[in-house]
Write an enzyme that holds these catalytic residues in place. Structure first.
Site, PDB file in Angstrom:
ATOM      1  N   ARG A  91      -8.071   2.697  13.639  1.00 50.67           N
ATOM      2  CA  ARG A  91      -6.895   2.103  13.382  1.00 50.67           C
ATOM      3  C   ARG A  91      -6.873   1.236  12.410  1.00 50.67           C
ATOM      4  O   ARG A  91      -7.803   0.500  12.099  1.00 50.67           O
ATOM      5  CB  ARG A  91      -6.434   1.738  14.684  1.00 50.67           C
ATOM      6  CG  ARG A  91      -6.145   2.545  15.900  1.00 50.67           C
ATOM      7  CD  ARG A  91      -5.512   1.538  17.104  1.00 50.67           C
ATOM      8  NE  ARG A  91      -5.653   2.328  18.187  1.00 50.67           N
ATOM      9  CZ  ARG A  91      -5.002   3.630  18.550  1.00 50.67           C
ATOM     10  NH1 ARG A  91      -4.129   3.771  17.888  1.00 50.67           N
ATOM     11  NH2 ARG A  91      -5.187   4.094  19.665  1.00 50.67           N
ATOM     12  N   ASN A 108      -4.453   6.178  -1.296  1.00 50.36           N
ATOM     13  CA  ASN A 108      -4.175   5.395  -2.344  1.00 50.36           C
ATOM     14  C   ASN A 108      -5.502   5.752  -3.336  1.00 50.36           C
ATOM     15  O   ASN A 108      -6.666   5.476  -2.859  1.00 50.36           O
ATOM     16  CB  ASN A 108      -4.308   4.007  -2.009  1.00 50.36           C
ATOM     17  CG  ASN A 108      -2.910   3.761  -1.312  1.00 50.36           C
ATOM     18  OD1 ASN A 108      -1.780   4.397  -1.567  1.00 50.36           O
ATOM     19  ND2 ASN A 108      -2.787   2.949  -0.297  1.00 50.36           N
ATOM     20  N   HIS A 134     -10.536   7.319   1.922  1.00 48.31           N
ATOM     21  CA  HIS A 134      -9.961   7.208   3.340  1.00 48.31           C
ATOM     22  C   HIS A 134      -8.366   7.869   3.334  1.00 48.31           C
ATOM     23  O   HIS A 134      -7.903   7.629   2.233  1.00 48.31           O
ATOM     24  CB  HIS A 134      -9.857   5.884   3.875  1.00 48.31           C
ATOM     25  CG  HIS A 134      -9.041   5.002   3.356  1.00 48.31           C
ATOM     26  ND1 HIS A 134     -10.009   4.206   2.098  1.00 48.31           N
ATOM     27  CD2 HIS A 134      -8.075   4.384   3.468  1.00 48.31           C
ATOM     28  CE1 HIS A 134      -9.100   3.354   1.726  1.00 48.31           C
ATOM     29  NE2 HIS A 134      -7.927   3.222   2.211  1.00 48.31           N
ATOM     30  N   HIS A 160      -4.581   7.546   4.798  1.00 49.06           N
ATOM     31  CA  HIS A 160      -3.871   6.986   5.887  1.00 49.06           C
ATOM     32  C   HIS A 160      -3.014   8.056   6.826  1.00 49.06           C
ATOM     33  O   HIS A 160      -2.368   8.757   6.094  1.00 49.06           O
ATOM     34  CB  HIS A 160      -2.709   6.118   5.056  1.00 49.06           C
ATOM     35  CG  HIS A 160      -3.373   4.904   4.340  1.00 49.06           C
ATOM     36  ND1 HIS A 160      -3.648   3.528   5.008  1.00 49.06           N
ATOM     37  CD2 HIS A 160      -4.011   4.759   3.220  1.00 49.06           C
ATOM     38  CE1 HIS A 160      -3.887   2.615   4.023  1.00 49.06           C
ATOM     39  NE2 HIS A 160      -4.647   3.505   2.934  1.00 49.06           N
TER      40      HIS A 160
HETATM   41  P1  DGP Z   1      -6.254   1.292   0.903  1.00 47.32           P
HETATM   42  O1  DGP Z   1      -5.161  -0.059   0.367  1.00 47.32           O
HETATM   43  O2  DGP Z   1      -5.843   2.481   0.720  1.00 47.32           O
HETATM   44  O3  DGP Z   1      -7.604   0.993   0.289  1.00 47.32           O
HETATM   45  O4  DGP Z   1      -6.125   0.743   2.560  1.00 47.32           O
HETATM   46  C1  DGP Z   1      -7.023   0.099   2.996  1.00 47.32           C
HETATM   47  C2  DGP Z   1      -6.578  -0.032   4.340  1.00 47.32           C
HETATM   48  O5  DGP Z   1      -7.801  -0.501   5.400  1.00 47.32           O
HETATM   49  C3  DGP Z   1      -5.609  -1.052   4.464  1.00 47.32           C
HETATM   50  O6  DGP Z   1      -4.261  -0.775   5.063  1.00 47.32           O
HETATM   51  C4  DGP Z   1      -6.271  -2.020   5.655  1.00 47.32           C
HETATM   52  C5  DGP Z   1      -7.447  -1.360   6.237  1.00 47.32           C
HETATM   53  N1  DGP Z   1      -8.562  -2.200   6.445  1.00 47.32           N
HETATM   54  C6  DGP Z   1      -9.046  -3.053   5.557  1.00 47.32           C
HETATM   55  N2  DGP Z   1     -10.190  -3.534   6.294  1.00 47.32           N
HETATM   56  C7  DGP Z   1     -10.169  -3.208   7.511  1.00 47.32           C
HETATM   57  C8  DGP Z   1     -11.316  -3.254   8.515  1.00 47.32           C
HETATM   58  O7  DGP Z   1     -12.266  -3.922   8.562  1.00 47.32           O
HETATM   59  N3  DGP Z   1     -11.011  -2.449   9.611  1.00 47.32           N
HETATM   60  C9  DGP Z   1      -9.889  -1.409   9.777  1.00 47.32           C
HETATM   61  N4  DGP Z   1      -9.757  -0.773  10.928  1.00 47.32           N
HETATM   62  N5  DGP Z   1      -9.007  -1.342   8.504  1.00 47.32           N
HETATM   63  C10 DGP Z   1      -9.131  -2.089   7.548  1.00 47.32           C
END
Ligand code: DGP
Length: 120
Positions: free
Chosen positions: A33, A93, A106, A108
């Site tokens: 998540r 992204n 990753h 989304h």
């Molecule tokens: P992007 O901006 O596309 O690189 O998305 C990174 C996403 O990762 C952002 O929506 C927040 C999420 N995120 C950042 N740190 C963590 C984490 O430690 N755990 C989880 N589950 N999500 C994270």
């Protein structure tokens, strides 16, 4: 700061050093998540390998089949999470201008509510 596997938050989640619920796991991906959900359901399909971005995947890393597998797995997870037939959105992204903040590949996966009028 250089983005390496050593200081990568998603590598730490993949390895289990940082615990996270895994909604899916296979040989290539885990699904977790997002900590900052932007939809009722906001998941991240994360590669197990440290591939910094989509550009790296195709330009340098040479990880055959990852892109194709990602779309198939993301769709299967969406179905399993009850996002079909309602629908869902996939976002990747890429780079600073693309809004990428975690430099570990990753996707989304967003859904669970009407996303019309929102982008990304
Ligand atoms: P992007 O901006 O596309 O690189 O998305 C990174 C996403 O990762 C952002 O929506 C927040 C999420 N995120 C950042 N740190 C963590 C984490 O430690 N755990 C989880 N589950 N999500 C994270």
């Amino acid at each position: 700061m250089e983005h390496t596997a050593d200081n990568c938050i998603f590598c730490k989640i993949v390895s289990g050093e940082i615990p996270a619920e895994r909604l899916h796991e296979d040989d290539k991906f885990i699904c977790i998540r997002d900590v900052r959900p932007q939809a009722k359901v906001h998941l991240l399909l994360v590669t197990k390998r440290h591939i910094p971005s989509l550009d790296e995947l195709y330009a340098k890393t040479g990880a055959p089949g990852v892109g194709e597998a990602a779309l198939e797995v993301a769709t299967a997870v969406a179905r399993k999470q009850g996002l079909l037939p309602g629908g869902f959105r996939l976002v990747i992204n890429t780079g600073g201008h693309g809004g990428q903040t975690v430099f570990h590949l990753h996707i989304h996966l967003l859904g669970g509510n009407d996303l019309e009028g929102t982008f990304g």
